[in-house]
Design an enzyme around this catalytic site. Structure first.
Site, PDB file in Angstrom:
ATOM      1  N   GLU A 195      63.241 106.386 -27.268  1.00  0.00           N
ATOM      2  CA  GLU A 195      62.498 106.925 -28.489  1.00  0.00           C
ATOM      3  C   GLU A 195      63.316 105.845 -29.532  1.00  0.00           C
ATOM      4  O   GLU A 195      64.087 105.952 -30.504  1.00  0.00           O
ATOM      5  CB  GLU A 195      63.173 108.296 -29.017  1.00  0.00           C
ATOM      6  CG  GLU A 195      62.664 109.519 -27.955  1.00  0.00           C
ATOM      7  CD  GLU A 195      62.795 110.928 -28.450  1.00  0.00           C
ATOM      8  OE1 GLU A 195      63.629 110.958 -29.562  1.00  0.00           O
ATOM      9  OE2 GLU A 195      62.230 111.751 -27.913  1.00  0.00           O
ATOM     10  N   TYR A 262      57.171 117.794 -26.877  1.00  0.00           N
ATOM     11  CA  TYR A 262      57.836 119.221 -26.751  1.00  0.00           C
ATOM     12  C   TYR A 262      57.189 120.172 -27.379  1.00  0.00           C
ATOM     13  O   TYR A 262      56.063 120.101 -28.406  1.00  0.00           O
ATOM     14  CB  TYR A 262      59.266 119.178 -27.511  1.00  0.00           C
ATOM     15  CG  TYR A 262      60.253 118.405 -26.734  1.00  0.00           C
ATOM     16  CD1 TYR A 262      61.023 118.804 -25.792  1.00  0.00           C
ATOM     17  CD2 TYR A 262      60.517 116.929 -27.333  1.00  0.00           C
ATOM     18  CE1 TYR A 262      62.154 118.362 -25.104  1.00  0.00           C
ATOM     19  CE2 TYR A 262      61.435 116.393 -26.575  1.00  0.00           C
ATOM     20  CZ  TYR A 262      62.264 117.084 -25.596  1.00  0.00           C
ATOM     21  OH  TYR A 262      63.185 116.248 -24.885  1.00  0.00           O
ATOM     22  N   GLU A 317      59.943 113.145 -21.029  1.00  0.00           N
ATOM     23  CA  GLU A 317      60.512 114.406 -21.687  1.00  0.00           C
ATOM     24  C   GLU A 317      59.329 115.260 -22.174  1.00  0.00           C
ATOM     25  O   GLU A 317      58.342 115.247 -22.787  1.00  0.00           O
ATOM     26  CB  GLU A 317      61.457 113.998 -22.920  1.00  0.00           C
ATOM     27  CG  GLU A 317      62.892 113.187 -22.621  1.00  0.00           C
ATOM     28  CD  GLU A 317      63.362 113.145 -23.831  1.00  0.00           C
ATOM     29  OE1 GLU A 317      63.499 113.717 -24.927  1.00  0.00           O
ATOM     30  OE2 GLU A 317      64.159 111.971 -24.037  1.00  0.00           O
ATOM     31  N   GLN A 366      65.510 120.360 -19.862  1.00  0.00           N
ATOM     32  CA  GLN A 366      66.419 119.403 -18.996  1.00  0.00           C
ATOM     33  C   GLN A 366      66.748 120.230 -17.930  1.00  0.00           C
ATOM     34  O   GLN A 366      66.634 121.467 -17.957  1.00  0.00           O
ATOM     35  CB  GLN A 366      67.684 118.822 -19.818  1.00  0.00           C
ATOM     36  CG  GLN A 366      67.163 117.840 -21.055  1.00  0.00           C
ATOM     37  CD  GLN A 366      68.301 117.350 -21.726  1.00  0.00           C
ATOM     38  OE1 GLN A 366      69.524 117.115 -20.965  1.00  0.00           O
ATOM     39  NE2 GLN A 366      68.208 116.652 -22.811  1.00  0.00           N
TER      40      GLN A 366
HETATM   41  O1  AHR Z   1      66.018 116.306 -24.914  1.00  0.00           O
HETATM   42  C1  AHR Z   1      66.843 116.241 -26.115  1.00  0.00           C
HETATM   43  C2  AHR Z   1      66.443 114.805 -26.983  1.00  0.00           C
HETATM   44  O2  AHR Z   1      65.014 115.033 -27.258  1.00  0.00           O
HETATM   45  C3  AHR Z   1      66.429 113.649 -26.193  1.00  0.00           C
HETATM   46  O3  AHR Z   1      67.930 113.330 -26.322  1.00  0.00           O
HETATM   47  C4  AHR Z   1      65.792 112.834 -27.330  1.00  0.00           C
HETATM   48  O4  AHR Z   1      65.087 111.723 -26.231  1.00  0.00           O
HETATM   49  C5  AHR Z   1      64.529 113.722 -27.678  1.00  0.00           C
HETATM   50  O5  AHR Z   1      64.323 113.639 -29.053  1.00  0.00           O
END
Ligand code: AHR
Length: 517
Positions: A195, A262, A317, A366
């Site tokens: 990021e 996300y 992610e 995660q």
């Molecule tokens: O997964 C949590 C966080 O989300 C990670 O550290 C970051 O890369 C993202 O913003």
């Protein structure tokens, strides 16, 4: 006017969900010899120094009362083996751009105790470092994926880390040997920053592209170890980031570019992980499904600069991101996991299977105790989540040849105007000829009958059939009821007149493997 509605693809009929308790669909399998192989890497995991992900979630140390092998908790090792985890990304996330690898080598009692500035100001004693990570991966046959510090590190620091891990001889190899490891480890996947537009240095894409090119020169391949170099990619809808990197780094300098996506409950609003309305259930699923047009848009940009398809799109992610568990340590991102998370995971994996000709890796965020986690611990207790069960169910798709499917489905319109299909399916054929079909019924109240005519080349004997379902989207596992949501044998599958026929309940994931033996 009702906000939830069921409408045919052709928009010829609109029903309220309540009036349509049972539907019938036909799924057509169209196997093609030249269709892509689904890389096992899209079933990857991500473990960051964040909250209790590494410390307690995986690593407890050799002196712990929690049963462990060389410091790794035994129940976590068992879960990792069950999932056949193919790749593990470490040490972050945002943490990676604050991590100085020399803090995590040498005798543990000499390693510095620092503060984790990204995540809750927690103590970081560095007892889990390079050796602990690579030994874990080696022990379990997991591909390590290392994220190097670009934000606050130096090119020399990154170059020396790669050398320390992979060089067969030389000063860094001697240092590694002095720390107890003579042979180099294997390292393929390396992320150059994380990021970099945000917590990884707040760079502009033009600037990051030059920084990437500089790191890329000095992070050298060692004899017998070729690095797969991954540029720190965009989040969500930041298509300009992808476009600029593709143009300015150029495909011959990278093997992959990442993407983060996300799923929150609603527009920009995380919401509770366990306490949500049916409307919010559908908006979450709608948001999760939007990953597909996002992937397609980034793919178009990759195609423009890399028509040969050399550069992989790595969704390193992804997953749900809800409010932290009430009462938990702020900044540790502990969140419970329900049947809603399982549906999100399965729908997303179906998308990854379909897109796997360009999506060559994905890492759910995660592994333990953080965000859409596989397991939650409290001291010596551990329970696995509904999402863990989804990953277990999808193992047959790893490295299998994708079978395109055709399905005329219907849609439920969510409160944000996104259309949620009433059924999603994926299929693949393994090298031993067995074929696996996985179906997701994301509706809250529609039972579905599905006919699947079996074409030539697809076996016609049911070898195994499993279901993951729950009475409610909010159903979850807990320390008291660790098996409230778990996979069961599925009985409503039969083969008749060359067709596989299934009846699947609402809110369910069903997987059937067909084989000739
Ligand atoms: O997964 C949590 C966080 O989300 C990670 O550290 C970051 O890369 C993202 O913003």
């Amino acid at each position: 006017m009702k906000r939830l509605m069921l409408c045919a693809v052709t928009a010829s009929a609109i029903f309220t969900a309540a009036t349509a308790a049972e539907r019938q669909y036909t799924l057509t399998l169209t196997p093609q010899e030249d269709s892509h192989v689904i890389s096992r890497m899209i079933y990857g995991q991500f473990a960051e120094h964040l909250g209790a992900c590494i410390y307690e979630g995986i690593w407890v140390g050799e002196d712990s009362d929690i049963p462990n092998t060389n410091g790794y908790r035994n129940d976590a090792l068992e879960a990792l083996r069950e999932l056949a985890v193919p790749v593990l990304r470490w040490p972050g996330g945002c943490f990676a751009d604050d991590y100085h690898w020399r803090d995590g080598i040498g005798a543990r009692d000499t390693r510095p105790t620092l503060i984790n500035n990204n995540w809750g100001g927690t103590k970081e004693d560095n007892s889990f470092g390079t050796h602990e990570f690579f030994n874990l991966c080696e022990m379990l046959g997991i591909e390590p994926y290392l994220s190097v510090n670009v934000g606050s590190g130096t090119v020399a620091e990154a170059a020396e880390w790669i050398e320390y891990i992979t060089a067969p001889n030389g000063p860094r190899a001697d240092e590694r040997a002095a720390n107890g490891r003579k042979e180099p480890w294997k390292l393929k996947y390396v992320g150059i920053g994380n990021e970099s537009w945000g917590c990884g240095g707040e760079m502009r894409p033009e600037y990051y592209s030059d920084v990437y090119r500089r790191y890329n020169v000095y992070m050298r391949n060692q004899p017998g170890n070729r690095l797969y170099r991954i540029a720190s990619g965009a989040s969500d809808y930041n298509f300009n980031w992808t476009e600029t990197l593709m143009k300015q780094i150029e495909p011959h300098r990278m093997d992959g570019i990442s993407l983060h996506y996300y799923t929150v409950s609603d527009w920009g609003h995380k919401g509770s992980a366990t306490d949500f309305t049916d409307d919010v259930y559908y908006t979450t699923v709608g948001k999760a499904l939007e990953i597909e047009p996002v992937i397609e848009h980034h793919r178009e940009i990759l195609d423009k600069y890399d028509p040969q398809g050399k550069v992989g799109l790595l969704v390193d992610e992804w997953g749900t991101w809800f409010d932290e568990e009430p009462g938990s340590t702020p900044g540790h991102l502990l969140q419970q996991n329900t049947m809603r998370d399982a549906i999100v995971a399965a729908l997303t994996l179906n998308i990854f299977n379909r897109q796997a000709d360009r999506v060559r890796m994905a890492n759910i965020a995660q592994l333990a105790n953080v965000l859409q986690t596989m397991w939650i611990t409290d001291g010596d207790k551990l329970f696995t989540t509904p999402t863990y069960h989804v990953f277990r169910m999808y193992r047959p798709h790893m490295d299998a040849r994708y079978i395109p499917v055709m399905l005329e489905t219907e849609f439920i319109r969510d409160a944000n105007g996104r259309d949620v299909p009433t059924l999603s399916a994926t299929a693949s054929q393994a090298s031993d000829g067995s074929a696996t079909i996985t179906l997701v019924n994301p509706t809250l109240d529609i039972r579905e009958q599905i006919d699947i005519p079996l074409p030539d080349g697809i076996p016609s004997r049911i070898a195994s059939a499993h279901i993951l379902t729950a009475p409610d989207a909010r159903s979850k596992n807990t320390f008291e009821s660790p098996d409230a949501v778990k996979t069961e044998q599925f009985k409503d599958a039969k083969i008749k007149s060359g067709k596989l026929n299934l009846t699947i309940p609402p809110l369910s994931i069903v997987s059937v493997t067909l084989s000739n033996d």
